[in-house]
Write a protein that holds these residues in place. Structure first.
Motif, short mmCIF file in Angstrom:
data_model
loop_
_atom_site.label_atom_id
_atom_site.label_comp_id
_atom_site.label_asym_id
_atom_site.label_seq_id
_atom_site.Cartn_x
_atom_site.Cartn_y
_atom_site.Cartn_z
N LEU A 1 -10.63 -8.75 -18.13
CA LEU A 1 -10.17 -10.13 -18.04
C LEU A 1 -8.65 -10.16 -17.99
N ASN A 2 -8.08 -10.62 -16.89
CA ASN A 2 -6.63 -10.68 -16.70
C ASN A 2 -5.95 -9.33 -16.91
N THR A 3 -6.66 -8.25 -16.61
CA THR A 3 -6.13 -6.90 -16.75
C THR A 3 -6.39 -6.17 -15.43
N TYR A 4 -5.34 -5.53 -14.90
CA TYR A 4 -5.43 -4.89 -13.59
C TYR A 4 -4.95 -3.46 -13.68
N GLY A 5 -5.59 -2.58 -12.97
CA GLY A 5 -5.17 -1.20 -12.86
C GLY A 5 -4.50 -1.00 -11.51
N ILE A 6 -3.35 -0.36 -11.54
CA ILE A 6 -2.59 -0.11 -10.31
C ILE A 6 -2.28 1.38 -10.25
N ILE B 1 0.82 -1.21 0.00
CA ILE B 1 0.00 0.00 0.00
C ILE B 1 0.86 1.27 0.00
N GLU B 2 2.06 1.20 0.56
CA GLU B 2 2.95 2.35 0.57
C GLU B 2 3.46 2.70 -0.82
N VAL B 3 3.38 1.75 -1.75
CA VAL B 3 3.86 1.95 -3.13
C VAL B 3 2.70 2.07 -4.11
N ALA B 4 1.67 1.25 -3.92
CA ALA B 4 0.51 1.23 -4.81
C ALA B 4 -0.75 1.42 -3.98
N LEU B 5 -1.34 2.59 -4.10
CA LEU B 5 -2.53 2.90 -3.30
C LEU B 5 -3.71 2.01 -3.64
N SER B 6 -3.86 1.71 -4.93
CA SER B 6 -5.03 0.96 -5.38
C SER B 6 -4.63 -0.08 -6.42
N ILE B 7 -5.18 -1.28 -6.29
CA ILE B 7 -5.03 -2.33 -7.28
C ILE B 7 -6.43 -2.88 -7.53
N CYS B 8 -6.88 -2.85 -8.78
CA CYS B 8 -8.22 -3.35 -9.08
C CYS B 8 -8.23 -4.06 -10.43
N GLU B 9 -9.16 -4.98 -10.57
CA GLU B 9 -9.33 -5.69 -11.83
C GLU B 9 -10.18 -4.82 -12.75
#
Length: 69
Positions: A24-29, A13-21
């Motif tokens: 399909l097999n694609t994630y936003g960070i 969390i200190e590096v990436a505030l949000s991780i979401c799908e």
């Protein structure tokens, strides 16, 4: 362990505030800084569960299906 948990283990969390799908097999960070983003893009190659993870900088204005991998 699922992909989301593995990604969170890679980028705390200190590096990436949000991780979401986002597809399909694609994630936003969302990284906390441009430096953290640069490291994620340049410090690979990354792998998750034996498959390569492609990390690409893209604008939040773009739809996930429009991003060319």
């Amino acid at each position: 362990m699922g992909v989301m948990a593995i990604l969170r283990g890679m980028w705390l969390i200190e590096v990436a505030l949000s991780i979401c799908e986002v597809g399909l097999n694609t994630y936003g960070i969302s990284f906390v800084s441009k430096e953290a983003l640069r490291r994620a893009v340049e410090d690979g190659p990354w792998s998750v569960m034996g498959s390569y993870l492609v990390v690409k900088n893209w604008s939040s204005k773009d739809m996930a299906k429009e991003v060319d991998f």
